[in-house]
Design an enzyme around this catalytic site. Structure first.
Site, PDB file in Angstrom:
ATOM      1  N   ARG A 197       0.840  -1.190   0.000  1.00 31.72           N
ATOM      2  CA  ARG A 197       0.000   0.000   0.000  1.00 31.72           C
ATOM      3  C   ARG A 197       0.882   1.250   0.000  1.00 31.72           C
ATOM      4  NH1 ARG A 197      -5.044   1.895  -1.137  1.00 31.72           N
ATOM      5  NH2 ARG A 197      -6.048   2.989   0.571  1.00 31.72           N
ATOM      6  N   THR A 228      -9.948   0.244  -9.801  1.00 31.97           N
ATOM      7  CA  THR A 228      -8.907  -0.489  -9.103  1.00 31.97           C
ATOM      8  C   THR A 228      -8.936  -1.727  -9.936  1.00 31.97           C
ATOM      9  OG1 THR A 228      -9.403   0.481  -6.978  1.00 31.97           O
ATOM     10  CG2 THR A 228      -8.568  -1.746  -6.896  1.00 31.97           C
ATOM     11  N   GLU A 260      -4.021   8.340  -3.890  1.00 35.37           N
ATOM     12  CA  GLU A 260      -4.428   7.522  -2.749  1.00 35.37           C
ATOM     13  C   GLU A 260      -4.518   8.282  -1.434  1.00 35.37           C
ATOM     14  OE1 GLU A 260      -5.977   4.118  -3.126  1.00 35.37           O
ATOM     15  OE2 GLU A 260      -4.195   4.167  -4.369  1.00 35.37           O
ATOM     16  N   ASP A 317      -7.680   8.536   0.484  1.00 33.16           N
ATOM     17  CA  ASP A 317      -8.249   7.467   1.320  1.00 33.16           C
ATOM     18  C   ASP A 317      -8.015   7.691   2.807  1.00 33.16           C
ATOM     19  OD1 ASP A 317      -9.367   6.123  -0.767  1.00 33.16           O
ATOM     20  OD2 ASP A 317      -8.046   4.387  -0.711  1.00 33.16           O
ATOM     21  N   SER A 354     -10.005  -0.453   1.262  1.00 31.31           N
ATOM     22  CA  SER A 354     -11.082  -1.447   1.259  1.00 31.31           C
ATOM     23  C   SER A 354     -10.759  -2.636   0.360  1.00 31.31           C
ATOM     24  CB  SER A 354     -12.384  -0.812   0.762  1.00 31.31           C
ATOM     25  OG  SER A 354     -12.738   0.256   1.591  1.00 31.31           O
ATOM     26  N   GLY A 364     -13.765  -1.165  -6.642  1.00 28.85           N
ATOM     27  CA  GLY A 364     -15.039  -0.548  -6.254  1.00 28.85           C
ATOM     28  C   GLY A 364     -15.001   0.244  -4.966  1.00 28.85           C
TER      29      GLY A 364
HETATM   30  O1  DON Z   1      -7.911   1.267  -1.433  1.00 24.51           O
HETATM   31  C1  DON Z   1      -9.079   1.546  -1.590  1.00 24.51           C
HETATM   32  O2  DON Z   1      -9.971   1.121  -0.887  1.00 24.51           O
HETATM   33  C2  DON Z   1      -9.479   2.439  -2.745  1.00 24.51           C
HETATM   34  N1  DON Z   1      -8.429   3.366  -3.039  1.00 24.51           N
HETATM   35  C3  DON Z   1      -9.819   1.595  -3.903  1.00 24.51           C
HETATM   36  C4  DON Z   1     -10.322   2.454  -5.017  1.00 24.51           C
HETATM   37  C5  DON Z   1     -11.188   1.774  -5.944  1.00 24.51           C
HETATM   38  O3  DON Z   1     -11.523   0.627  -5.872  1.00 24.51           O
HETATM   39  C6  DON Z   1     -11.703   2.624  -7.029  1.00 24.51           C
HETATM   40  N2  DON Z   1     -12.798   3.390  -6.608  1.00 24.51           N
HETATM   41  N3  DON Z   1     -12.857   4.387  -6.042  1.00 24.51           N
END
Ligand code: DON
Length: 572
Positions: free
Chosen positions: A100, A381, A420, A423, A453, A473
């Protein structure tokens, strides 16, 4: 004659019950005997299959596939993002890799806030400050060092070939190309225009060959020098110089300090199956196991697939797990007292079940939140599921966060940067009904990883991997994976049906459930609403990529969600 008819009938029934793929409505999964690769882009799936066919293992195929997606699926495949990989070997060996992204050393808790205490110009999602220190190259390199079998440089070659010689651009990219054309004169996006537009100016039509020479050069540096080809030397300098020139935070020191963590995966159990999932900083594993533990106390099979009764139970499990996600979860290196064991325990699930009424919805305990429209996240993603000839399984999800991440390409390096940092919880202490969370565990700090997520998961039985699953998602990911697992274990669906079935999403706040368009019948919806649930209908949820291994008959079944544009399951 009668006897012959009887035997034929018996044979027919045996086929129907023996092979679930023949006996169910909807799509049939792809079936193979030696290996399977399922991704969101057909070219990457084919590359992964070729690596397996020449004797590579599931880790080798993941590496080659992930680098290929960085070229052929730039909306989500990446060098400039991060993710998680979960591994379950046919010998029972389980592990996971956390690559990550991290906040840069210069990040601060209030870095996205203006003087009024509000988020400034959406900067946590749309600016150079939204970029976290990328983890993907380090993650793939470490997984390969630990468990790969083919030489590293061979695994990079297919991606380099696609970048250098080009491949057919697909319709899927068109909206982004239009966006780039509109922004080509903004100096922050000049390198994006250079990389994505014909002669830096015009849109490629679908079917035209698109080449990425700068990206090919970056990939070659990684091919030659491993992770150092990204985190040190020329690539690192290109990133750091670009950041300095345009007001970003990431330095060469940030890049050289980046490290992937190998972690013990999180383990749960659901109806005699093992659930192997990603621990924090993914919230996926904890929330998934918490929800499955709650649901285990109900007869979901008897309640019926997507009946109002089972949708109600799913919703109540989701509500509780997402509340805990918001309250407790973040990067464990910064939240040493996170109660992961408690949240994933059967005892805690039993306590939570006591608060669930069979015919009446609970209420998400929020204060006086306004009734703004729900903020659901786009499905960008990407997930890779792979099983090799020995039955070793990899479940890997990685991302740039939003579609095409920050939309910013590093000048001279040809790849997109993530966004990112969005988040993290941006406003300390501020949680609202739109889904903005301000709880402590996921506030910004230097070198901290933002909560995710992403839920790459492997379900196993009797010590062997059975179902490999994951999806994009945003926050919907955990619920997508949950429903595919419930479809498989409780409703006995084959993997194609389990992946295709309509899904729902509830995330504690906003206190409403989203049904996919045309997913749930109006009659069911009426009964569900009568229980007190608020419903919102729209769009599609996730792009699940699944593999099911039938150990008894030695077949591997794969299914790429038809919600993805270019996804494909390729076996051999
Ligand atoms: O890591 C995560 O949970 C998010 N950055 C994933 C992003 C994703 O699936 C696309 N949608 N926003």
């Amino acid at each position: 004659m009668k006897q012959k008819f009887k035997s034929l009938l018996c044979l027919f029934l045996a086929v129907i019950f023996y092979f679930p793929s023949f006996s169910q409505s909807g799509r049939t999964p792809v079936k193979a005997e030696n290996g399977m690769v399922v991704t969101s882009h057909y070219l990457a799936s084919e590359v992964g299959r070729d690596i397996l066919a020449k004797g590579g293992n599931a880790i080798d195929a993941s590496v080659a596939t992930a680098f290929t997606l960085a070229v052929t699926l730039p909306s989500a495949g990446n060098l400039g993002g991060g993710g998680f990989l979960v591994y379950y070997g046919s010998d029972g060996h389980k592990t996971s890799f956390n690559f990550r992204e991290k906040a840069p050393l210069a990040a601060t808790i209030n870095m996205f806030l203006g003087e009024d205490g509000k988020i400034k110009d959406n900067s946590n999602h749309e600016s150079l400050l939204s970029v976290g220190v990328p983890g993907t190259v380090a993650g793939l390199y470490k997984a390969h060092q630990k468990m790969g079998s083919l030489p590293w440089d061979e695994l990079l070659q297919p991606a380099i070939d696609f970048a250098e010689n080009g491949f057919e651009s697909t319709y899927n990219m068109n909206w982004f190309l239009k966006w780039v054309k509109d922004h080509k004169d903004d100096e922050l996006y000049a390198a994006t225009a250079e990389a994505f537009l014909k002669n830096g100016k015009e849109i490629y039509n679908s079917g035209e060959t698109w080449k990425q020479p700068d990206l090919a050069k970056t990939l070659k540096r990684i091919q030659k020098n491993g992770a150092d080809g990204f985190y040190k030397g020329k690539t690192a300098k290109l990133i750091a110089d670009f950041m300095e020139e345009h007001g970003g935070l990431i330095t060469e020191e940030d890049l050289s300090k980046y490290e992937t963590e190998e972690l013990e995966p999180l383990e749960g159990r659901y109806r005699r199956h093992e659930i192997i999932a990603m621990p924090p900083p993914s919230s996926g594993g904890v929330a998934l196991i918490e929800m499955l533990n709650i649901l285990e106390g109900f007869d979901i099979e008897e309640a019926g697939h997507n009946s109002a009764a089972s949708l109600h139970l799913l919703t109540e499990a989701m509500r509780r797990a997402y509340a805990d996600r918001a309250l407790y979860l973040g990067d464990p290196n910064f939240n040493i007292e996170m109660p992961v064991e408690k949240l994933t325990s059967k005892e805690y699930a039993a306590e939570l079940r006591e608060g669930i009424e069979l015919k009446k919805s609970s209420v998400s305990d929020s204060a006086n939140f306004n009734n703004a429209h729900a903020q659901y996240e786009s499905p960008q993603t990407t997930h890779i599921s792979i099983v090799d000839k020995d039955g070793n399984a990899v479940s890997m999800t990685y991302t740039l966060e939003r579609s095409y991440g920050s939309k910013i390409v590093v000048e001279g390096a040809g790849f997109l940067l993530n966004n990112e940092m969005g988040d993290f919880n941006p406003i300390p202490g501020y949680t609202d009904s739109r889904g903005l969370i301000g709880t402590n565990p996921n506030l910004i700090a230097p070198e901290k990883r933002m909560l995710s997520s992403m839920t790459p998961t492997i379900v196993a039985k009797d010590g062997k991997p059975l179902l490999v699953i994951g999806s994009p998602g945003g926050r919907t990911i955990i619920n997508t994976v949950l429903q595919v697992i419930v479809n498989t274990i409780d409703h006995k669906m084959n993997v194609a049906k389990a992946v295709e079935s309509p899904r729902i999403h509830h995330q504690w706040l906003p206190d409403r459930t989203r049904f996919e368009d045309w997913g749930i019948s109006p009659d069911t919806r009426r009964i569900y609403k009568e229980m007190g649930h608020e419903v919102y209908e729209g769009g599609k949820q996730g792009q699940a990529m699944g593999i099911y291994i039938d150990w008894e008959n030695n077949f591997i079944y794969g299914a790429a969600d038809s919600r993805s544009y270019d996804g494909k399951a390729v076996g051999f």
